[in-house]
Scaffold this active site. Structure first.
Site, PDB file in Angstrom:
ATOM      1  N   PRO A  82      29.658  37.168 -18.517  1.00 27.16           N
ATOM      2  CA  PRO A  82      30.304  38.448 -18.191  1.00 27.16           C
ATOM      3  C   PRO A  82      30.559  38.545 -16.692  1.00 27.16           C
ATOM      4  O   PRO A  82      29.827  37.962 -15.886  1.00 27.16           O
ATOM      5  CB  PRO A  82      29.274  39.485 -18.648  1.00 27.16           C
ATOM      6  CG  PRO A  82      28.499  38.792 -19.711  1.00 27.16           C
ATOM      7  CD  PRO A  82      28.416  37.357 -19.274  1.00 27.16           C
ATOM      8  N   CYS A  83      31.585  39.297 -16.326  1.00 28.03           N
ATOM      9  CA  CYS A  83      32.097  39.168 -14.963  1.00 28.03           C
ATOM     10  C   CYS A  83      32.195  40.496 -14.222  1.00 28.03           C
ATOM     11  O   CYS A  83      33.084  40.672 -13.410  1.00 28.03           O
ATOM     12  CB  CYS A  83      33.476  38.528 -15.028  1.00 28.03           C
ATOM     13  SG  CYS A  83      34.549  39.385 -16.204  1.00 28.03           S
TER      14      CYS A  83
END
Length: 346
Positions: A82-83
Site C-alpha cells: 500500500p502506498c
C-alpha cells in the site's frame, strides 16, 4: 528434461490475483501474506497448494515465516505494498511512517535474497516529488545488489478488458535487465465481450449459465467452470435506477439533465461502461460505475471478469467485501504476462 520449478512468496497478496497469474505461468506459490482476513479467506479457497498467513507486514519479520517455508528456498518475491505515504510530494520515502510497509518488502528481499522480485504500485509513484520516490525504490534495491527496471503497463495490452495502468518494478540479482512483455498483437477485449453472457438478474451460486459463451474471452473465463457463482445483483432504489437509465452506453453525469448532474459529488459519478471498449479502472467501491446496458452496478462476477479472474475463482465473504477484494487485485492475465516473461528470463 523437466523445467525447473521456481518458488514465490506473495506479500500483500489480497485475494490472490497476482499469485494466480504466477501460478498459471508455472510458478509455485508457497505463501501469501496479508492483514485482511476476508481477502485471505478467498486466497485460501482458491490457492489450495499455497499457505496463507494473516499478519501485519509493517511489523512481521522475515525470520518469523521461516518455519512456514519448511526449508524451501524463495526464488521470487512479488507484491504491491500500500502506498499512502507515497502521495506526499517531495518527501523521502524513509521519512514517512506509513511507508513501513514498503520498507518491509525491501527487508524480505534483503533476507531471502530471491533471484528476482516484482513490485506493483500506482502509476504516479514514478512521478511523485519529481521522481524522489522512484529513485528511493531503485536505490534501496540497488544497495541489495539488484538491477531494477520499471515501466507503466496497461492491463488491456495483455488481454484484460480494462484500461488499468500500473507501475511495475522488476529486479534481478545477477545483473540482468528485465525485459517487459510486449503488448499482445490482438484487439483489446471490450466490456461487452467480457460480460454479455451474464444475465441482468441475480443467480444463486452454482447456477447454470443461461447461454453459451458469446466471445473468445468468455470461453477463456469459463474454460474450467461448470457453474456461475458470485453473480448477485445490488438492489438500487427507484430514483437511482431512473437516473442510471438516462445515461447512455459509455456515458456519464454530463449526459444527465442539468438538475441531476450534481446529485453525486464525484467526477466519476453516473459513469456507464462502454460496451465497445475495455472498462475504465474499477475501484474498490464500484458505487458510481454501471453496467453498459443494465441499470445497476456490476456484480462481483462481472467485476471479476473485468479484472480477468476466471469463473472458477470463487470469492468469499459479503458482497461489499467481494467487490473490495476484486478492486484491490492485480489482474491475473497481466500478472501472468509478467510472470511468463520473468520465467523465460530466469
Amino acid at each position: 528434461m523437466e523445467k525447473p520449478s521456481f518458488n514465490v512468496i506473495d506479500l500483500f497478496c489480497g485475494c490472490g490475483g497476482f499469485s494466480l497469474g504466477f501460478e498459471r505461468a508455472g510458478f509455485n506459490v508457497l505463501l501469501g501474506i496479508d492483514v485482511w482476513k476476508d481477502a485471505l479467506s478467498t486466497f485460501r479457497f482458491n490457492h489450495k497448494n499455497s499457505q496463507a498467513l494473516q499478519a501485519d507486514l509493517s511489523i512481521l519479520s522475515p525470520e518469523e515465516i521461516e518455519n512456514k517455508l519448511e526449508g524451501k528456498r524463495v526464488d521470487v518475491i512479488i507484491g504491491g505494498p500500500p502506498c499512502q505515504g507515497f502521495s506526499i510530494a517531495g518527501k523521502r520515502i524513509v521519512d514517512d511512517i506509513r511507508n513501513k510497509l514498503y520498507k518491509n518488502f525491501v527487508h524480505f528481499v534483503e533476507h531471502f535474497k530471491p533471484q528476482a522480485f516484482v513490485m506493483e504500485n500506482v502509476p504516479n509513484i514514478l512521478s511523485i516529488g519529481n521522481g524522489v520516490v522512484r529513485q528511493s525504490i531503485i536505490s534501496d534495491f540497488s544497495k541489495l545488489g539488484y538491477t531494477v527496471e520499471y515501466k507503466i503497463l496497461m492491463a488491456s495490452d495483455y488481454g484484460v478488458p480494462q484500461n488499468r495502468r500500473r507501475a511495475i518494478f522488476v529486479g534481478f540479482r545477477d545483473g540482468r535487465h528485465f525485459e517487459f512483455p510486449a503488448p499482445f498483437e490482438t484487439h483489446k477485449v471490450t466490456s461487452e465481450e467480457a460480460l454479455s453472457d451474464l444475465p441482468e438478474n441475480s443467480l444463486n451460486d452454482g447456477s447454470q449459465y443461461p447461454c453459451p459463451p458469446r466471445s473468445q474471452y468468455q470461453g477463456l473465463m469459463r474454460a474450467n467452470s461448470s457453474a456461475l457463482n458470485n453473480h448477485q445483483t445490488t438492489v438500487h432504489n427507484q430514483k437511482t435506477i431512473d437516473i442510471i437509465a438516462l445515461v447512455p452506453d459509455g456515458g456519464n453525469y454530463k449526459d444527465l439533465p442539468e438538475e441531476l448532474r450534481d446529485t453525486r459529488k464525484v467526477h466519476i459519478a453516473w459513469t456507464r461502461l462502454n460496451s465497445k471498449r475495455p472498462s475504465f479502472t474499477i475501484d474498490t467501491g464500484h458505487r458510481h460505475h454501471f453496467h453498459y446496458c443494465y441499470n445497476r452496478i456490476p456484480t462481483a462476477r462481472e467485476s471479476a471478469r473485468i479484472q480477468s479472474f476466471p469463473d472458477d475463482f470463487f470469492f468469499t465473504c459479503s458482497r461489499t467485501s467481494q467487490l473490495k477484494q476484486i478492486g484491490n487485485a492485480v489482474p491475473p492475465l497481466m500478472g501472468e504476462a509478467i510472470a511468463k516473461a520473468l520465467l523465460t528470463q530466469l
